[in-house]
Each structure stands twice: as structure tokens, then as C-alpha cells.
Enzyme design. Structure first.
Site, PDB file in Angstrom:
ATOM      1  N   MET A   1       0.859  -1.174   0.000  1.00  0.00           N
ATOM      2  CA  MET A   1       0.000   0.000   0.000  1.00  0.00           C
ATOM      3  C   MET A   1       0.902   1.232   0.000  1.00  0.00           C
ATOM      4  O   MET A   1       1.621   1.485   0.968  1.00  0.00           O
ATOM      5  CB  MET A   1      -0.918  -0.017   1.229  1.00  0.00           C
ATOM      6  CG  MET A   1      -1.863   1.144   1.345  1.00  0.00           C
ATOM      7  SD  MET A   1      -3.175   0.865   2.584  1.00  0.00           S
ATOM      8  CE  MET A   1      -2.227   0.499   4.051  1.00  0.00           C
TER       9      MET A   1
ATOM     10  N   ARG B   1      -6.808  -1.441   9.138  1.00  0.00           N
ATOM     11  CA  ARG B   1      -7.005  -0.879  10.481  1.00  0.00           C
ATOM     12  C   ARG B   1      -7.400  -1.956  11.484  1.00  0.00           C
ATOM     13  O   ARG B   1      -6.894  -1.972  12.611  1.00  0.00           O
ATOM     14  CB  ARG B   1      -8.040   0.245  10.417  1.00  0.00           C
ATOM     15  CG  ARG B   1      -7.465   1.513   9.821  1.00  0.00           C
ATOM     16  CD  ARG B   1      -8.479   2.600   9.584  1.00  0.00           C
ATOM     17  NE  ARG B   1      -7.792   3.807   9.110  1.00  0.00           N
ATOM     18  CZ  ARG B   1      -8.397   4.910   8.718  1.00  0.00           C
ATOM     19  NH1 ARG B   1      -9.721   4.986   8.724  1.00  0.00           N
ATOM     20  NH2 ARG B   1      -7.688   5.955   8.317  1.00  0.00           N
TER      21      ARG B   1
ATOM     22  N   TYR C   1       0.721   3.915  12.713  1.00  0.00           N
ATOM     23  CA  TYR C   1       0.431   3.730  11.289  1.00  0.00           C
ATOM     24  C   TYR C   1      -1.010   3.299  11.043  1.00  0.00           C
ATOM     25  O   TYR C   1      -1.751   3.007  11.964  1.00  0.00           O
ATOM     26  CB  TYR C   1       1.439   2.839  10.598  1.00  0.00           C
ATOM     27  CG  TYR C   1       1.649   1.419  11.054  1.00  0.00           C
ATOM     28  CD1 TYR C   1       0.764   0.737  11.874  1.00  0.00           C
ATOM     29  CD2 TYR C   1       2.785   0.729  10.614  1.00  0.00           C
ATOM     30  CE1 TYR C   1       0.986  -0.570  12.237  1.00  0.00           C
ATOM     31  CE2 TYR C   1       3.012  -0.586  10.970  1.00  0.00           C
ATOM     32  CZ  TYR C   1       2.106  -1.232  11.786  1.00  0.00           C
ATOM     33  OH  TYR C   1       2.338  -2.533  12.139  1.00  0.00           O
ATOM     34  N   GLU C   2      -1.381   3.311   9.755  1.00  0.00           N
ATOM     35  CA  GLU C   2      -2.752   3.073   9.295  1.00  0.00           C
ATOM     36  C   GLU C   2      -3.744   4.050   9.923  1.00  0.00           C
ATOM     37  O   GLU C   2      -4.853   3.697  10.288  1.00  0.00           O
ATOM     38  CB  GLU C   2      -3.182   1.624   9.566  1.00  0.00           C
ATOM     39  CG  GLU C   2      -2.305   0.590   8.917  1.00  0.00           C
ATOM     40  CD  GLU C   2      -2.047   0.860   7.442  1.00  0.00           C
ATOM     41  OE1 GLU C   2      -2.923   1.464   6.793  1.00  0.00           O
ATOM     42  OE2 GLU C   2      -0.969   0.480   6.956  1.00  0.00           O
ATOM     43  N   GLY C   3      -3.313   5.299  10.051  1.00  0.00           N
ATOM     44  CA  GLY C   3      -4.123   6.325  10.690  1.00  0.00           C
ATOM     45  C   GLY C   3      -3.815   6.343  12.166  1.00  0.00           C
ATOM     46  O   GLY C   3      -4.148   5.397  12.894  1.00  0.00           O
TER      47      GLY C   3
END
Length: 592
Positions: A160, A301, A440-442
Site C-alpha cells: 500500500m 485498520r 500507522y494506518e491512521g
């Protein structure tokens, strides 16, 4: 050494998260308990016997960039080949491309075990699974036909590619660009950073999903497109062709997850191929790439939430084992010879119980989120309810579980004392690995923004109200049980749920009044408040499920501990939510 807690995982899936009821109602197709047991047992064996023994090697050696190629730690390439042979990559993937189409609940349970064995190793299949979902949901028939079978098998991995050096989480300012070609392909140019497993030597090909802008794209996030860009071009017969114009420029030197290569990727500088530009193909529609990528991001997430659960479980196992073996002083009431094991000391026991409660609570929240995802796919007319439940639970599962992973790993070091600060014991690795997951991932702050501004308003606020009503029923079930071991658990659950309800009402009012800044100043405390309440309720649900057949004394005791200790925090969190506006005003003065 880590040992996969297969029985605990199976119990939580069936009796807390909802899998047992879904199976009995026929909502999960032909899935039966025998298959669940078989999958979990073999996944646990693989994680325990094959993944975990290589975790320390991966941590010590790390991934290495040598002569422009990334080399994995010793044994990891063979480990990944064993992973492929086991068919683990395609548990939930479409059957049409070689997957098994099993429920998401089974996959996240397996992900927990992979990550407990080695979070750094498990990142490769985690990203690949997300890429599979993005391509299968948004890709053209031609892309699916050419790429999905090898991705589902794990022969090819996926990545990603979102952020860039200047962008961070603000994807609206991305500079990577793409140009159209007459044959329907595109050429991609730019730099991407923090690309997990962006380059390695375990798979034959790496399929990058890359966000970039077309020349005539609108500004901001409305002008982002998603492109599939393979490391090696793929011929029409499925064989690998020429090297594409992309490469790993450097590897990040990180606090943890050393075995996972975190790459800076360069696209289209002319190093490979006849002309500059990495060859790619559009996924979805032009300028709508962020929506496509969110399919992958939402998958990731919850998977990152499982990393938090996994680290918490592994750190707890290590701390409990150490506390039973390590002798120090004489605990109150100790009548044995010599020094007592430190597990007998009240403060150590308190830390271990906190670790267990947070681990089991985070596991239940994450599995419940996966259950909601499964139900949203399989229940027709009520799918909207389950889609919204999954949406509501996702930011909580990601944030609460990853925060729990950090807290539990830190407590694990404390239980070890000075030896926890020494790398040889292995306790420190869990904290180092865990620390990235809330980022990470928001980041968890971004998850809080998402929870408050996008998820609380679902169905006009009725989704969260209905969920809170269900939680009240949990407290009432404890009260009706009349089990002496629960003590004041029902009363404490009632109080914590009331704190959650009051904080929810206040946030809803702030949003309705257009006071977004005031609401968001209390968003992160609210997220933790929600997670703690869910922990108390899910622990109670598990205790009640097992007590029904004459067992469960330990579950009741852990539930009571959580109610009397962890839930004591909810009143303060409620006040932090409501008083967030005052904190915001003070910050503007003090930090100016």
C-alpha cells in the site's frame, strides 16, 4: 516462547464475538465447529512452531539492502514459502481466484497468532490480504484475471503506497503523478515512503497499489487515483516479464519490527525499462482512488488492531512465565522455603491481571468488529445495521487494541524488573514492536476524529444509542446471574456505561451546535472510554457464558478485577471529554 492460546481464541470467537450463534443460525454458510477447530489448531501450531522461533533472528538481523536488493533475515524466505504452502494467504479471499472465502473472524484470529509469533513477519501477508480485497472489489476483470490468483496464493505479495515525505497523513497534498498512455496503461512517477515490505526476496513479484495524480486532476483528495504497479510486468500468459521502472532507494532504521523492510520507493526515474515511468493500470475510476484505497485501509485498520492484541498476548505470556519462576523477597503470607516467586507479590499480581484484562478485552472488541463485518456481508436486509456496527467498532478496535499492546508490553517489562530492560529476555522487543501500531494506518488521534465526527452520527445517532442499550443489557445480565464472585461488577458496569452515555450525548450536542473543535478536544479520551466499557461488558459476557456449565471462576474473577480497577477510570475520562474545550483553550495560550 510464545504458545498460541487456541482454546481462548476459540472461546472468544464463539461465546463473546458471536460466531457460535451465527453458525447455529446458518449465517456462515457451511462453516461448522469442526472446521473452526481445525483452522485455529493448525494456525496455532504454525505460529508457535514455525513463526515464533524466527522472531528473535528477525529482530537482531533485520532486513538488509544489499546491492540494490532487499534481503530478509536468515530463515524468513523459507518461512514465507512454508506460509504459502499452508494456503494461509487466501483464508477469506474469493474462491474464484483460489481463496477459501472463510469468515473474516477466522482470518483475524489467525492474524493474531501470526503477529504474536512475529509482528514483523506477519506484516507481509497483512498488506497482501488488503491489496487482494482492494483489487477484487475495485479492479477490472482483466486485472483480477491477471493478478489475483498469484496474490491469493501468496506467490506475489502486495503493498500500500500512500504517503510521501511532505505529506504524512494528509493525502490531499500528494505529488506522485501519473500519465495516460494510448494503450490504456499509465506511467507513474514519484517517491513513496514507509512502504511496508515494499521490496524483499521472498516472493516472485510484488504488486504495489500506488496513489498518484493525473495531470488534469482536481486539487486535494478529490484528485487522487489508484494504480496497480507490479515490480515485474506480467505477460499475457501469466509469466513474468521485464523489470518495471521502480526500486527501493533505502530502508528505514526503526525502533522495532526490524525484520519487516520499511522502504522508500522510487517510481519512474528511468533506472529500468526503455523509457522513464513505472507502468501501471488504473484500479477503479480516475480521481476516485482514495475511496478504493479505503477498502484496503479499513481492512488494515482492523488488522493493525489485531497486532495490538497479538503483542499484548505474547507479552503477557512471557511476563506470567517469568513471574512464576523468578524468586524475590517473601510475599505477605508466603510460607514456603526461601524467597517467594514474584507472582505472589500483590503489585506484580495486579500488573499481570491488568495485562490479562486488557488483552482479553482488546481481543473481544476486535473479534466483535470482525463479526460485524461478516454479518454485513451475509445478512441481506439487516446488512446496513451490521455495516454501521463494523464502522463504529473499527476505530475503537484499532486504537484501543494498539494502545493496549503498548501498555501491556510496558507492564511486561516492569514485571521483569531490570531484566526487562535487557534485550536478552525478549520483553523489550514487544514494546519496541508495539509502538508503531498506534501510529500507522491512521494514528489513534485520527481514529478518534473518525469515531466522533463520522461514526457517532450514523443513522442520526441511532447506531451508537442502540449499541449502548445492548451494553446496558450486559450489565443487567450480570445482575440477574446472582453469582457471588461478581461482587459489585453490575453496579460498576452501570456506572461506566452511564459515563459513556453522558460523554456520547455531550459530543453529539457539540457536533450539532457546530462546535467541532470542542468535540474533537475530547475525542481521544472518549475513544478510550468506549474501549474500557466494551472490555468490561465483553469480559462479563465471557464469564457468564462459561459459568453456565459450572466453570468460569477465573473468568468471573478477571471480570470483577476489570470492573473494580479498569472501569474506575471511566468517570475521569467522561470529565476529560466534557472539559476538553477548556483544555483546548489552555493549549492555545500555553503553546502559542
Amino acid at each position: 516462547m510464545y504458545k498460541a492460546p487456541v482454546e481462548e481464541i476459540a472461546f472468544t470467537l464463539k461465546h463473546v464475538a458471536g460466531m457460535g450463534e451465527a453458525i447455529s443460525q446458518g449465517l456462515l454458510g457451511d462453516l461448522g465447529e469442526d472446521l473452526v477447530e481445525a483452522v485455529l489448531s493448525e494456525a496455532g501450531r504454525f505460529a508457535t512452531e514455525e513463526v515464533a522461533p524466527l522472531a528473535d533472528i528477525g529482530d537482531r538481523q533485520g532486513a538488509r539492502l544489499e546491492g540494490g536488493e532487499v534481503r530478509l533475515p536468515d530463515g524468513w524466505r523459507d518461512l514465507y514459502r512454508s506460509w504459502i504452502a499452508g494456503g494461509w494467504n487466501g483464508l477469506t479471499a474469493p474462491e474464484a481466484f483460489g481463496g477459501q472465502a472463510l469468515p473474516h473472524m477466522l482470518n483475524v484470529a489467525a492474524l493474531e497468532m501470526w503477529n504474536s509469533g512475529s509482528m514483523a513477519f506477519a506484516l507481509a501477508p497483512t498488506l497482501t490480504m488488503g491489496a487482494i480485497e482492494a483489487v477484487s472489489t475495485h479492479g477490472s476483470a482483466a486485472l483480477k484475471e491477471k493478478y489475483l490468483e498469484k496474490m491469493v496464493s501468496g506467490e506475489w505479495t502486495g503493498t500500500m503506497n500512500l504517503t510521501e515525505p511532505h505529506a504524512g497523513s494528509d493525502l490531499g497534498v500528494l505529488k506522485a503523478r501519473a500519465e495516460r498512455r494510448a494503450d490504456g496503461s499509465y506511467r507513474v512517477f514519484g517517491q513513496k515512503i514507509f512502504i511496508t515490505w515494499g521490496e524483499h526476496d521472498a516472493a516472485d513479484n510484488i504488486i504495489h497499489l500506488v496513489l498518484a495524480r493525473l495531470p488534469d486532476a482536481p486539487a486535494g483528495t478529490r484528485g487522487i487515483s489508484l494504480f496497480l504497479v507490479p515490480k515485474f510486468l506480467v505477460n499475457d500468459d501469466g509469466s513474468l516479464g521485464a523489470r518495471n521502472d521502480l526500486f527501493c532507494h533505502s530502508l528505514e532504521h526503526k525502533l522495532g519490527i526490524h525484520g519487516s523492510p520499511t522502504c522508500t520507493m522510487i517510481y519512474g526515474d528511468g533506472r529500468f525499462g526503455d523509457e522513464k515511468g513505472a507502468v501501471g493500470w488504473l484500479v477503479g475510476e480516475e480521481n476516485k482512488g482514495l475511496a478504493c484505497m479505503f477498502t484496503m485501509m479499513n481492512n488494515a485498520r482492523l488488522a493493525v488492531g489485531m497486532q495490538g492484541v497479538a503483542i499484548a498476548e505474547a507479552a503477557t505470556q512471557k511476563a506470567v512465565a517469568y513471574a512464576k519462576e523468578r524468586t524475590q523477597g517473601r510475599a505477605p503470607g508466603w510460607s514456603g522455603p526461601g524467597m517467594s516467586p514474584i507472582v505472589e507479590h500483590p503489585d506484580v499480581a495486579r500488573m499481570l491481571l491488568t495485562m490479562k484484562a486488557l488483552t482479553q478485552g482488546a481481543r473481544a472488541i476486535s473479534y466483535a468488529c470482525a463479526h460485524a463485518i461478516d454479518m454485513s456481508h451475509r445478512t441481506g436486509d439487516v446488512s446496513r445495521h451490521w455495516q454501521e456496527r463494523a464502522a463504529l467498532l473499527t476505530p475503537i478496535a484499532k486504537s484501543f487494541s494498539t494502545d493496549a499492546g503498548v501498555d501491556v508490553a510496558s507492564l511486561g517489562i516492569q514485571v521483569h524488573g531490570g531484566m526487562g530492560f535487557i534485550e536478552e529476555t525478549g520483553a523489550a522487543r514487544y514494546l519496541r514492536d508495539a509502538r508503531i501500531a498506534p501510529i500507522y494506518e491512521g494514528t489513534n488521534g485520527i481514529q478518534a476524529i473518525d469515531l466522533v465526527t463520522r461514526k457517532l452520527p450514523l443513522s442520526g445517532g441511532e447506531q451508537v444509542k442502540g449499541f449502548i442499550a445492548e451494553l446496558k443489557e450486559s450489565a443487567e445480565s450480570v445482575r440477574r446471574s446472582n453469582l457471588d464472585g461478581f461482587g459489585e461488577t453490575a453496579v460498576r458496569l452501570d456506572a461506566a456505561i452511564s459515563d459513556l452515555e453522558a460523554a456520547t450525548d455531550w459530543l453529539t450536542k457539540m457536533l450539532a451546535d457546530g462546535k467541532a473543535a470542542e468535540a474533537l478536544s475530547g475525542a481521544t479520551p472518549y475513544q478510550r472510554l468506549f474501549g474500557l466499557v466494551l472490555t468490561g461488558c465483553y469480559l462479563a459476557k465471557g464469564a457468564l457464558a462459561e459459568s453456565g456449565d459450572g466453570r468460569g471462576e477465573g473468568r468471573v474473577a478477571l471480570c470483577r478485577f476489570a470492573a473494580e480497577n479498569l472501569l474506575a477510570e471511566t468517570a475521569a475520562l467522561r470529565d476529560r471529554v466534557v472539559n476538553g474545550a477548556a483544555s483546548l483553550a489552555a493549549a492555545r495560550i500555553l503553546l502559542a
